[in-house]
Design a protein around this motif. Structure first.
Motif, PDB file in Angstrom:
ATOM      1  N   GLY A 162       0.822  -1.206   0.000  1.00 32.90           N
ATOM      2  CA  GLY A 162       0.000   0.000   0.000  1.00 32.90           C
ATOM      3  C   GLY A 162       0.845   1.239   0.000  1.00 32.90           C
ATOM      4  O   GLY A 162       1.922   1.283  -0.612  1.00 32.90           O
ATOM      5  N   LYS A 163       0.357   2.264   0.682  1.00 40.17           N
ATOM      6  CA  LYS A 163       1.034   3.565   0.690  1.00 40.17           C
ATOM      7  C   LYS A 163       1.294   4.012   2.122  1.00 40.17           C
ATOM      8  O   LYS A 163       0.528   3.715   3.031  1.00 40.17           O
ATOM      9  N   VAL A 164       2.379   4.776   2.252  1.00 43.60           N
ATOM     10  CA  VAL A 164       2.718   5.366   3.541  1.00 43.60           C
ATOM     11  C   VAL A 164       2.757   6.878   3.367  1.00 43.60           C
ATOM     12  O   VAL A 164       3.303   7.389   2.384  1.00 43.60           O
ATOM     13  N   HIS A 165       2.172   7.598   4.332  1.00 44.50           N
ATOM     14  CA  HIS A 165       2.256   9.058   4.340  1.00 44.50           C
ATOM     15  C   HIS A 165       2.955   9.462   5.629  1.00 44.50           C
ATOM     16  O   HIS A 165       2.545   9.033   6.711  1.00 44.50           O
ATOM     17  N   ILE A 166       4.019  10.244   5.492  1.00 45.99           N
ATOM     18  CA  ILE A 166       4.800  10.656   6.664  1.00 45.99           C
ATOM     19  C   ILE A 166       4.806  12.172   6.742  1.00 45.99           C
ATOM     20  O   ILE A 166       5.042  12.855   5.740  1.00 45.99           O
ATOM     21  N   GLY A 167       4.565  12.679   7.950  1.00 45.83           N
ATOM     22  CA  GLY A 167       4.699  14.122   8.165  1.00 45.83           C
ATOM     23  C   GLY A 167       5.452  14.345   9.458  1.00 45.83           C
ATOM     24  O   GLY A 167       5.328  13.582  10.411  1.00 45.83           O
ATOM     25  N   TYR A 168       6.293  15.389   9.503  1.00 49.36           N
ATOM     26  CA  TYR A 168       6.945  15.709  10.766  1.00 49.36           C
ATOM     27  C   TYR A 168       7.104  17.218  10.890  1.00 49.36           C
ATOM     28  O   TYR A 168       7.116  17.950   9.891  1.00 49.36           O
ATOM     29  N   LEU A 169       7.191  17.664  12.153  1.00 51.10           N
ATOM     30  CA  LEU A 169       7.395  19.087  12.435  1.00 51.10           C
ATOM     31  C   LEU A 169       8.826  19.208  12.935  1.00 51.10           C
ATOM     32  O   LEU A 169       9.140  18.801  14.055  1.00 51.10           O
ATOM     33  N   PRO A 170       9.729  19.777  12.114  1.00 45.60           N
ATOM     34  CA  PRO A 170      11.143  19.753  12.476  1.00 45.60           C
ATOM     35  C   PRO A 170      11.420  20.648  13.691  1.00 45.60           C
ATOM     36  O   PRO A 170      10.695  21.609  13.952  1.00 45.60           O
ATOM     37  N   ASN A 171      12.477  20.285  14.386  1.00 42.27           N
ATOM     38  CA  ASN A 171      12.952  21.100  15.503  1.00 42.27           C
ATOM     39  C   ASN A 171      14.433  21.317  15.268  1.00 42.27           C
ATOM     40  O   ASN A 171      15.276  20.652  15.849  1.00 42.27           O
ATOM     41  N   GLN A 172      14.738  22.246  14.353  1.00 42.83           N
ATOM     42  CA  GLN A 172      16.110  22.591  13.986  1.00 42.83           C
ATOM     43  C   GLN A 172      16.798  21.543  13.113  1.00 42.83           C
ATOM     44  O   GLN A 172      17.907  21.785  12.645  1.00 42.83           O
ATOM     45  N   LYS A 173      16.202  20.394  12.925  1.00 43.40           N
ATOM     46  CA  LYS A 173      16.872  19.374  12.107  1.00 43.40           C
ATOM     47  C   LYS A 173      15.900  18.826  11.076  1.00 43.40           C
ATOM     48  O   LYS A 173      14.779  18.454  11.417  1.00 43.40           O
ATOM     49  N   ILE A 174      16.355  18.775   9.819  1.00 39.96           N
ATOM     50  CA  ILE A 174      15.522  18.135   8.803  1.00 39.96           C
ATOM     51  C   ILE A 174      16.302  16.973   8.202  1.00 39.96           C
ATOM     52  O   ILE A 174      17.524  16.860   8.380  1.00 39.96           O
ATOM     53  N   VAL A 175      15.585  16.143   7.488  1.00 38.35           N
ATOM     54  CA  VAL A 175      16.199  14.937   6.920  1.00 38.35           C
ATOM     55  C   VAL A 175      15.995  14.943   5.408  1.00 38.35           C
ATOM     56  O   VAL A 175      15.001  15.504   4.910  1.00 38.35           O
ATOM     57  N   GLY A 176      16.942  14.377   4.685  1.00 38.44           N
ATOM     58  CA  GLY A 176      16.804  14.241   3.237  1.00 38.44           C
ATOM     59  C   GLY A 176      15.523  13.475   2.930  1.00 38.44           C
ATOM     60  O   GLY A 176      15.231  12.464   3.561  1.00 38.44           O
ATOM     61  N   LEU A 177      14.752  13.961   1.958  1.00 34.89           N
ATOM     62  CA  LEU A 177      13.398  13.431   1.783  1.00 34.89           C
ATOM     63  C   LEU A 177      13.390  11.968   1.366  1.00 34.89           C
ATOM     64  O   LEU A 177      12.533  11.190   1.808  1.00 34.89           O
ATOM     65  N   SER A 178      14.341  11.570   0.538  1.00 38.51           N
ATOM     66  CA  SER A 178      14.323  10.169   0.104  1.00 38.51           C
ATOM     67  C   SER A 178      14.634   9.244   1.273  1.00 38.51           C
ATOM     68  O   SER A 178      14.330   8.051   1.229  1.00 38.51           O
TER      69      SER A 178
END
Lengths: 240, 228
Positions: B128-144
């Motif tokens: 199926g499909k996965v949907h991910i959301g996050y609210l960063p706190n000074q750190k972000i991650v490469g999307l892939s």
């Protein structure tokens, strides 16, 4: 349909059997050795034939008793597989998995327990109908015999009756019997077409299967060196 | 074995733990840590699995000598190892280089990530499909890398609920964000091909951690953005 009627009158030379003369000759020359026999037949080129059984006359290769008897060894095999993958068969989620997986696999191959004659014998009717009959979008779930991974799709069947018609749900049952086995899509298509031909002796049969291979969808196929099968259509037509 | 203990803990994880409690080194998401030593699939295990598949084919009433089935045990064993390759990967390997400092405090969503997994109860696929959301706190991650995290956890014998939670906690441990939301929507072949045989049914599970759990407005924003 004018076109179909014209074709029919060209080919019929009196008796219904002769309308299928072309197909009968082809069936007669293609020899399919018995599935459970150890000898492999060869065709004229010397290439071994795959063991595709003669559909109409085949015996059931499995019974419900066989299922019960083989369940413990299937479950033991699945336990070995779980260990081989590095999992812990004792953890709660996996404790009964060998039994569940074995029963599931027996269900996915339940076509071996059934015979076409059981399903079809009562549902063939004499009817003076010579227009095309189509049943489409029959869901099909089968197991790829090369990787033991499911392939799923739809089957569309059409036939031109020749004085005999079949109960419509029986077409879906034929699909069930042949798809619930370890299959190759080409063979599945042919077996369905041949079963309908042998049962009804119609003027013609067409079977189209479109399927998606979960081994492809899972990305496995691109990393293996085995023979690839695309999720395209495999057609089987038998018309005079 | 320690990895077995970790996977046992995985099953018993309480849903009420807060984000901070779950940030531990040898936590929920690192159940595969010990497996890292076995990066190459074990040859002995492979031949044992091939034997097992031969037994299965014979037990199903098939003729293992026929042309189509001669190499099937080997192919099926290798296919199964491929479908469970997530056991041999860790989030550390995948994420370590791709975490960046960025002063961004708005929601980041990656949706419609395809997921293919194996049901641990019947050894039958679900996808199926996965949907991910996050609210960063000074750190972000490469999307892939979010998609790679999904890969690591889905290529295992899984239960959809646990898969959802493992993805969420992996992101929490890596980024320490203000909140994470994961939604997994899947079709289970064990329900479609056998048993109750309901073809169009889908299972949806979600994991809301941090701000997504506590603030309904944030959660609603996420849910409406993935629907559009």
């Amino acid at each position: 349909m004018e076109r179909t009627k014209a074709n029919l009158s060209d080919n019929l030379t009196g008796t219904p059997q002769t309308a299928n003369r072309h197909l009968e000759e082809r069936l007669a020359t293609t020899k399919y050795p018995a599935r459970t026999g150890s000898s492999q037949g060869v065709c004229e080129n010397g290439i071994p034939l795959s063991t595709v059984p003669d559909s109409w006359k085949e015996e059931r290769t499995r019974s419900l008793e066989d299922n019960e008897m083989s369940l413990p060894s299937l479950a033991a095999a699945y336990t070995t597989i779980l260990r081989g993958l590095g999992e812990d068969p004792e953890r709660q989620g996996l404790l009964k998995t060998p039994w569940r997986a074995a029963t599931a696999m027996q269900y996915f191959t339940k076509g071996y327990q059934e015979k076409i004659t059981d399903v079809l014998n009562d549902a063939i009717f004499d009817e003076d109908h010579d227009e095309m009959v189509i049943v489409k979008d029959i869901d099909m779930f089968s197991m790829c015999e090369h990787h033991l991974v499911p392939f799923i799709g739809k089957v569309h069947i059409g036939y031109l009756p020749n004085k005999r018609v079949l109960g419509l749900s029986k077409l879906a049952r034929i699909v069930e019997i042949y798809s619930r086995r370890l299959q190759v899509q080409e063979r599945l298509t042919k077996q369905i077409a041949v079963a309908i031909t042998e049962a009804l002796k119609p003027a013609g049969v067409g079977v189209v299967i479109e399927a998606t291979y979960l081994s492809h969808v899972y990305g496995y196929a691109w990393s293996s060196e085995d023979e690839q099968q695309d999720s395209d259509q495999h057609n089987a037509w038998s018309v005079p | 074995m320690q990895c077995h203990k970790a996977t046992a803990e995985v099953n018993g994880l309480c849903n009420m733990k807060k984000v901070a409690d779950l940030c531990s080194v040898n936590g929920f998401s690192e159940a595969a840590l010990d497996k890292k030593k076995h990066n190459k699939p074990d040859e002995v295990a492979l031949s044992a699995m091939e034997e097992a598949y031969s037994t299965i084919l014979r037990g199903l009433g098939e003729n293992t000598e026929r042309q189509g089935l001669k190499s099937t045990p080997g192919r099926a064993a290798r296919a199964m190892q491929f479908f469970t390759k997530g056991y041999r990967e860790t989030v550390q390997d995948v994420l370590n280089d791709a975490v960046f400092d960025e002063d961004h405090d708005e929601m980041v969503i990656v949706k419609d990530i395809e997921m293919f997994s194996l049901c641990e109860h019947h050894l039958v696929p679900f996808f199926g499909k996965v949907h991910i959301g996050y609210l960063p706190n000074q750190k972000i991650v490469g999307l892939s890398k979010l998609a790679r995290v999904v890969e690591i956890y889905s290529r295992r014998l899984q239960v959809q609920e646990r898969l959802t939670k493992q993805i969420a906690i992996a992101i929490v441990e890596a980024l320490k964000p203000a909140g994470v939301a994961v939604i997994v929507e899947a079709e289970h072949m064990c329900m479609v091909m056998r048993g109750v045989q309901k073809k169009n049914s889908r299972t949806i599970t979600s994991a809301m951690l941090g701000v997504f759990r506590e603030d309904p407005k944030t959660r609603e924003e996420f849910l409406s953005l993935i629907k559009s």
